[in-house]
Design an enzyme around this catalytic site. Sequence first.
Site, mmCIF file in Angstrom:
data_model
loop_
_atom_site.group_PDB
_atom_site.id
_atom_site.type_symbol
_atom_site.label_atom_id
_atom_site.label_comp_id
_atom_site.label_asym_id
_atom_site.label_seq_id
_atom_site.Cartn_x
_atom_site.Cartn_y
_atom_site.Cartn_z
ATOM 1 N N GLU A 78 0.770 -1.224 -0.050
ATOM 2 C CA GLU A 78 0.101 -0.055 -0.048
ATOM 3 C C GLU A 78 0.792 1.294 0.164
ATOM 4 O O GLU A 78 0.944 2.013 0.976
ATOM 5 C CB GLU A 78 -0.965 0.136 1.238
ATOM 6 C CG GLU A 78 -2.060 -1.092 0.916
ATOM 7 C CD GLU A 78 -3.049 -1.147 2.079
ATOM 8 O OE1 GLU A 78 -4.483 -1.329 1.861
ATOM 9 O OE2 GLU A 78 -2.648 -0.656 3.182
ATOM 10 N N GLU A 113 -6.265 -6.658 -1.743
ATOM 11 C CA GLU A 113 -6.961 -6.788 -0.599
ATOM 12 C C GLU A 113 -8.286 -6.320 -0.607
ATOM 13 O O GLU A 113 -8.656 -5.585 -1.420
ATOM 14 C CB GLU A 113 -5.967 -5.642 0.540
ATOM 15 C CG GLU A 113 -4.733 -6.134 0.761
ATOM 16 C CD GLU A 113 -4.268 -5.148 2.092
ATOM 17 O OE1 GLU A 113 -4.974 -4.621 2.793
ATOM 18 O OE2 GLU A 113 -2.985 -5.057 2.072
#
Length: 188
Positions: free
Chosen positions: A72, A180
């Site tokens: 991320e 995710e």
Amino acid sequence: IGKRATKYGMKLLVNFHYSDFWADPGKQIIPKAWSGYDLDALTGKVYEFTKESLIKAKDAGVIPELIQVGNEITNGMLWPIGKLKRESRMKPDYSAFLRLVDAGCRACREIAPEAKILLHLERSNDSTLYREFFEEIEQAGIEYDVIGASYYPYWHGTPEELFANLKACRRFGKEIMVTELGYGFTDK
């Protein structure tokens, strides 16, 4: 775990966080062993660590299908050196971050050329941010294969916004995946 997954024919994604702790958009802490390093030394460490880790995996018979360089990384990685400061409407300075992510990608290509390299962001409803980020990656000539997105509706909006952004990302000619996913639910 990689050996067991390989033994049973499972596909494996190796995710480099480049931190002693879980890395996410709110924290990308430099490993304690690398603290005090300048950009040049940190870039070298990213390359060396990635390379050495993948050599160990290959020596153990573990060949990942996907290698994720950072987790991320919307706001950069290895803060404060590789932080993409998004406090204002101005575009952040990508120069340090690009050197760091390129070092990881180069090591992946060198040691595991059969694996696909994945770059993973969150804020999957923000097509402006994705366009800016991947244009910077493209202009820097960084080699990668897959655009990964986290999708948590609570933070990232509707499925329609997600799909619109992922569709817009096709312009980069890369595979696209939701890496995710978390969806709120209740039994009441």
